[in-house]
Design a protein around this motif. Structure first.
Motif, PDB file in Angstrom:
ATOM      1  N   VAL A  60      -6.661 107.609  63.305  1.00 22.88           N
ATOM      2  CA  VAL A  60      -7.907 107.429  62.128  1.00 22.88           C
ATOM      3  C   VAL A  60      -8.836 108.733  62.501  1.00 22.88           C
ATOM      4  CG1 VAL A  60      -9.539 106.388  60.883  1.00 22.88           C
ATOM      5  CG2 VAL A  60      -7.270 105.201  61.400  1.00 22.88           C
ATOM      6  N   VAL A  61      -9.248 109.607  61.723  1.00 23.22           N
ATOM      7  CA  VAL A  61     -10.269 110.524  61.915  1.00 23.22           C
ATOM      8  C   VAL A  61     -11.222 110.523  60.739  1.00 23.22           C
ATOM      9  CG1 VAL A  61     -10.502 113.083  62.151  1.00 23.22           C
ATOM     10  CG2 VAL A  61      -8.379 112.315  62.819  1.00 23.22           C
ATOM     11  N   GLU A  62     -12.480 110.263  61.359  1.00 25.55           N
ATOM     12  CA  GLU A  62     -13.627 110.019  60.628  1.00 25.55           C
ATOM     13  C   GLU A  62     -14.104 111.582  60.094  1.00 25.55           C
ATOM     14  OE1 GLU A  62     -16.868 107.839  61.404  1.00 25.55           O
ATOM     15  OE2 GLU A  62     -15.561 105.930  61.699  1.00 25.55           O
ATOM     16  N   THR A  63     -14.413 111.859  59.019  1.00 22.60           N
ATOM     17  CA  THR A  63     -14.825 112.958  58.404  1.00 22.60           C
ATOM     18  C   THR A  63     -16.379 112.811  57.922  1.00 22.60           C
ATOM     19  OG1 THR A  63     -14.043 112.427  56.045  1.00 22.60           O
ATOM     20  CG2 THR A  63     -12.580 113.861  57.595  1.00 22.60           C
ATOM     21  N   PRO A  64     -17.165 113.967  57.964  1.00 21.48           N
ATOM     22  CA  PRO A  64     -18.607 113.680  57.556  1.00 21.48           C
ATOM     23  C   PRO A  64     -18.750 112.796  56.420  1.00 21.48           C
ATOM     24  CG  PRO A  64     -18.136 115.958  58.399  1.00 21.48           C
ATOM     25  CD  PRO A  64     -16.920 115.281  58.126  1.00 21.48           C
ATOM     26  N   ALA A  65     -19.533 111.743  56.585  1.00 28.79           N
ATOM     27  CA  ALA A  65     -19.992 110.841  55.405  1.00 28.79           C
ATOM     28  C   ALA A  65     -20.453 111.624  54.255  1.00 28.79           C
ATOM     29  CB  ALA A  65     -20.826 109.793  55.821  1.00 28.79           C
ATOM     30  N   GLY A  66     -21.329 112.659  54.538  1.00 27.73           N
ATOM     31  CA  GLY A  66     -21.793 113.180  53.439  1.00 27.73           C
ATOM     32  C   GLY A  66     -20.894 114.072  52.626  1.00 27.73           C
TER      33      GLY A  66
END
Ligand SMILES: Cc1ncc(COP(=O)(O)O)c(C=O)c1O
Length: 278
Positions: free
Chosen positions: A104-110
């Protein structure tokens, strides 16, 4: 019978909870151990792609919802790697997908969902043997319901007079309305009221979501989250079915529709289990 030999999901009589005279059957897709309606669509999309293209070794998707969990689980079963892109701060389902073995890769929340989709696209281009699922435009998504959900309902109940399903990607409604076209079934979609959110559901967006383009002629009822929750609890109390928020929304919409009917059968889709949110 579903291609993978998966057990049929139950069709449960919830007439009493609905309060009308029409017989109402709920297609209950959420198993107590956390499954959802996405188990069928994801597995179908992946198996179909594997038939069409040789050498797929990894599946990629931008999702932090039920699709993420289903993808992690299907990939494990089929011996593939699962790579998920999720906007930062995504909840328990991304965590569950990780537990099931997905990267799972988190991408910028914005950057929101669009950011996650862009990263997924980039990854798919750079990884040979990868399949980017793209559930919002993948034609195998509605097809899964044409091939499995629809036939299961038909087999157990015959063609319903009324069919009620929430709209997320629109796959469920597009597939089922297509399957029952010609059977005299009125198919109705359910979405959140403007400015509100119900997990898994979204408002019709034919410009942004290709599968929604086929839904523009169908009636759609809007439900606010409080009413959805009220109906979710009522269904749980009166039937014992512990379903998720979008099932509450579908039940709320169905209750409105059955009031005007004195006979016939309605089928309402309950996509997942309430446990997925606790
Ligand atoms: C909980 C829940 N309900 C309903 C839906 C809607 O299903 P579909 O994408 O087939 O429109 C989804 C899809 O993500 C979901 O996760």
């Amino acid at each position: 019978v579903y291609a993978s030999g998966r057990a049929r999901t139950p069709l449960v009589d919830v007439t009493e909870a609905m309060g009308g005279r029409m017989r109402v059957l709920a297609k209950v897709e959420g198993t107590p151990d956390g499954g959802s309606i996405k188990d069928r669509t994801v597995e179908y999309m992946v198996r179909r792609a594997m038939k069409e293209h040789e050498g797929i070794s990894a599946v990629i998707e931008a999702s932090s919802g039920n699709t993420a969990v289903s993808l992690a689980s299907a990939a494990g079963k089929l011996g593939l790697e699962a790579l998920l892109f999720v906007p930062g701060g995504s909840g328990i389902k991304a965590e569950r997908a990780r537990e099931l073995g997905a990267a799972v890769v988190e991408t910028p929340a914005g950057e929101g969902t669009a950011g996650a989709q862009l990263r997924a696209e980039e990854a798919a281009l750079s990884m040979s043997g990868s399949l980017y699922l793209r559930q919002h435009s993948n034609r195998a998504n509605p097809m899964a319901h044409l091939r499995s959900t629809g036939p299961e309902i038909l087999h157990e109940a015959g063609p319903p007079d009324l069919l009620v399903a929430g709209i997320g990607t629109g796959g469920t409604l597009a597939g089922l309305s297509g399957f029952f076209r010609g059977h005299g079934t009125l198919s109705v979609g359910v979405c959140p009221e403007t400015g509100t959110e119900i997990p898994g559901l979204r408002r019709l967006d034919p410009e942004g979501v290709p599968i929604h383009r086929g839904l523009s002629l169908l009636p759609v009822l809007e439900v606010d989250p409080d009413r959805a929750e009220w109906w979710r609890r009522r269904v749980r109390r009166l039937t014992g079915i512990d379903a998720g928020p979008s099932s509450g929304a579908a039940a709320a919409a169905a209750s409105e529709l059955v009031l005007g009917c004195s006979s016939g059968i309605a089928v309402v889709v309950f996509p997942d289990h309430g446990r997925n949110y606790r």
